[in-house]
Design a protein around this motif. Structure first.
Motif, PDB file in Angstrom:
ATOM      1  N   SER A  11       0.838  -1.208   0.000  1.00  0.00           N
ATOM      2  CA  SER A  11       0.000   0.000   0.000  1.00  0.00           C
ATOM      3  C   SER A  11       0.870   1.254   0.000  1.00  0.00           C
ATOM      4  N   GLY A  12       1.925   1.231   0.809  1.00  0.00           N
ATOM      5  CA  GLY A  12       2.843   2.360   0.837  1.00  0.00           C
ATOM      6  C   GLY A  12       3.527   2.588  -0.490  1.00  0.00           C
ATOM      7  N   TYR A  13       3.945   1.482  -1.106  1.00  0.00           N
ATOM      8  CA  TYR A  13       4.571   1.569  -2.425  1.00  0.00           C
ATOM      9  C   TYR A  13       3.606   2.180  -3.441  1.00  0.00           C
ATOM     10  N   LYS A  14       2.346   1.700  -3.427  1.00  0.00           N
ATOM     11  CA  LYS A  14       1.345   2.208  -4.375  1.00  0.00           C
ATOM     12  C   LYS A  14       1.049   3.692  -4.121  1.00  0.00           C
ATOM     13  N   ALA A  15       0.959   4.082  -2.848  1.00  0.00           N
ATOM     14  CA  ALA A  15       0.695   5.488  -2.524  1.00  0.00           C
ATOM     15  C   ALA A  15       1.854   6.367  -3.003  1.00  0.00           C
ATOM     16  N   GLY A  16       3.066   5.914  -2.761  1.00  0.00           N
ATOM     17  CA  GLY A  16       4.233   6.674  -3.215  1.00  0.00           C
ATOM     18  C   GLY A  16       4.277   6.777  -4.727  1.00  0.00           C
ATOM     19  N   SER A  17       3.945   5.686  -5.389  1.00  0.00           N
ATOM     20  CA  SER A  17       3.911   5.654  -6.846  1.00  0.00           C
ATOM     21  C   SER A  17       2.835   6.594  -7.382  1.00  0.00           C
ATOM     22  N   LEU A  18       1.688   6.621  -6.728  1.00  0.00           N
ATOM     23  CA  LEU A  18       0.602   7.513  -7.126  1.00  0.00           C
ATOM     24  C   LEU A  18       1.048   8.969  -7.075  1.00  0.00           C
ATOM     25  N   VAL A  19       1.663   9.356  -5.980  1.00  0.00           N
ATOM     26  CA  VAL A  19       2.132  10.744  -5.833  1.00  0.00           C
ATOM     27  C   VAL A  19       3.189  11.063  -6.877  1.00  0.00           C
ATOM     28  N   LYS A  20       4.116  10.156  -7.043  1.00  0.00           N
ATOM     29  CA  LYS A  20       5.220  10.368  -7.986  1.00  0.00           C
ATOM     30  C   LYS A  20       4.739  10.453  -9.435  1.00  0.00           C
ATOM     31  N   ASN A  21       3.866   9.517  -9.837  1.00  0.00           N
ATOM     32  CA  ASN A  21       3.468   9.416 -11.238  1.00  0.00           C
ATOM     33  C   ASN A  21       2.316  10.319 -11.656  1.00  0.00           C
ATOM     34  N   TYR A  22       1.428  10.662 -10.716  1.00  0.00           N
ATOM     35  CA  TYR A  22       0.243  11.423 -11.104  1.00  0.00           C
ATOM     36  C   TYR A  22       0.200  12.833 -10.523  1.00  0.00           C
ATOM     37  N   PHE A  23       1.023  13.097  -9.528  1.00  0.00           N
ATOM     38  CA  PHE A  23       1.007  14.419  -8.899  1.00  0.00           C
ATOM     39  C   PHE A  23       2.392  15.049  -8.876  1.00  0.00           C
ATOM     40  N   ASN A  24       3.274  14.575  -9.763  1.00  0.00           N
ATOM     41  CA  ASN A  24       4.634  15.106  -9.896  1.00  0.00           C
ATOM     42  C   ASN A  24       5.368  15.185  -8.565  1.00  0.00           C
ATOM     43  N   GLY A  25       5.124  14.203  -7.704  1.00  0.00           N
ATOM     44  CA  GLY A  25       5.808  14.157  -6.414  1.00  0.00           C
ATOM     45  C   GLY A  25       5.284  15.151  -5.400  1.00  0.00           C
ATOM     46  N   SER A  26       4.212  15.828  -5.707  1.00  0.00           N
ATOM     47  CA  SER A  26       3.678  16.865  -4.821  1.00  0.00           C
ATOM     48  C   SER A  26       2.566  16.307  -3.931  1.00  0.00           C
ATOM     49  N   PHE A  27       2.862  16.226  -2.635  1.00  0.00           N
ATOM     50  CA  PHE A  27       1.872  15.749  -1.681  1.00  0.00           C
ATOM     51  C   PHE A  27       0.707  16.729  -1.568  1.00  0.00           C
ATOM     52  N   SER A  28       1.004  18.013  -1.658  1.00  0.00           N
ATOM     53  CA  SER A  28      -0.068  19.003  -1.536  1.00  0.00           C
ATOM     54  C   SER A  28      -1.024  18.921  -2.727  1.00  0.00           C
ATOM     55  N   SER A  29      -0.502  18.653  -3.919  1.00  0.00           N
ATOM     56  CA  SER A  29      -1.374  18.484  -5.086  1.00  0.00           C
ATOM     57  C   SER A  29      -2.278  17.272  -4.912  1.00  0.00           C
ATOM     58  N   MET A  30      -1.718  16.191  -4.386  1.00  0.00           N
ATOM     59  CA  MET A  30      -2.511  14.993  -4.154  1.00  0.00           C
ATOM     60  C   MET A  30      -3.589  15.256  -3.104  1.00  0.00           C
ATOM     61  N   ALA A  31      -3.204  15.879  -2.004  1.00  0.00           N
ATOM     62  CA  ALA A  31      -4.160  16.176  -0.935  1.00  0.00           C
ATOM     63  C   ALA A  31      -5.260  17.095  -1.450  1.00  0.00           C
ATOM     64  N   SER A  32      -4.883  18.085  -2.232  1.00  0.00           N
ATOM     65  CA  SER A  32      -5.853  19.020  -2.794  1.00  0.00           C
ATOM     66  C   SER A  32      -6.836  18.290  -3.709  1.00  0.00           C
ATOM     67  N   PHE A  33      -6.328  17.389  -4.531  1.00  0.00           N
ATOM     68  CA  PHE A  33      -7.179  16.616  -5.435  1.00  0.00           C
ATOM     69  C   PHE A  33      -8.230  15.830  -4.650  1.00  0.00           C
ATOM     70  N   PHE A  34      -7.806  15.087  -3.629  1.00  0.00           N
ATOM     71  CA  PHE A  34      -8.742  14.273  -2.860  1.00  0.00           C
ATOM     72  C   PHE A  34      -9.667  15.121  -1.997  1.00  0.00           C
TER      73      PHE A  34
END
Length: 123
Positions: free
Chosen positions: A74-97
């Motif tokens: 799950s951690g690997y998938k979450a990290g991959s999601l941020v890296k591949n779909y949000f350009n490594g930006s946690f704030s972009s991911m959080a904002s999206f959700f």
């Protein structure tokens, strides 16, 4: 870590639940129509080759035990999601959700923490 296919993930979810399982145990956990024994056996052998399970002799059969935990994957998938779909930006991911109101604040914080840990492992 390697990515799981949809079929591999379905089987692995059952193995994670059972912690140790034979092919028959996994087939039994599927709802109807159940997949063929040989199909599940092939997927379970692929999971072993990918390093997700261990294969343990058990009489005339084998048991497969968890080698990579659900939390690790799950951690690997979450990290991959941020890296591949949000350009490594946690704030972009959080904002999206947060915009889509699909996750609570606590769930967002947990997901961000897991993703941060996984990305730092990759470096």
């Amino acid at each position: 870590m390697k990515e799981l296919t949809k079929a591999e993930e379905q089987v692995m979810q059952i193995v994670w639940e059972l912690e140790e399982a034979s092919v028959r145990d996994v087939v039994a956990k599927f709802s109807e129509p159940k997949p063929a024994y040989t199909t599940v056996a092939t997927v379970m052998n692929t999971l072993r080759k990918k390093g997700f399970t261990n294969k343990i002799p058990a009489g005339k059969s084998h048991l497969f035990s968890v080698k990579i935990s659900k939390e690790e994957y799950s951690g690997y998938k979450a990290g991959s999601l941020v890296k591949n779909y949000f350009n490594g930006s946690f704030s972009s991911m959080a904002s999206f959700f947060a915009r889509d109101k699909k996750l609570s604040i606590q769930e967002l914080e947990e997901m961000i923490e897991i993703a941060k840990r996984e990305i730092s492992k990759e470096k």
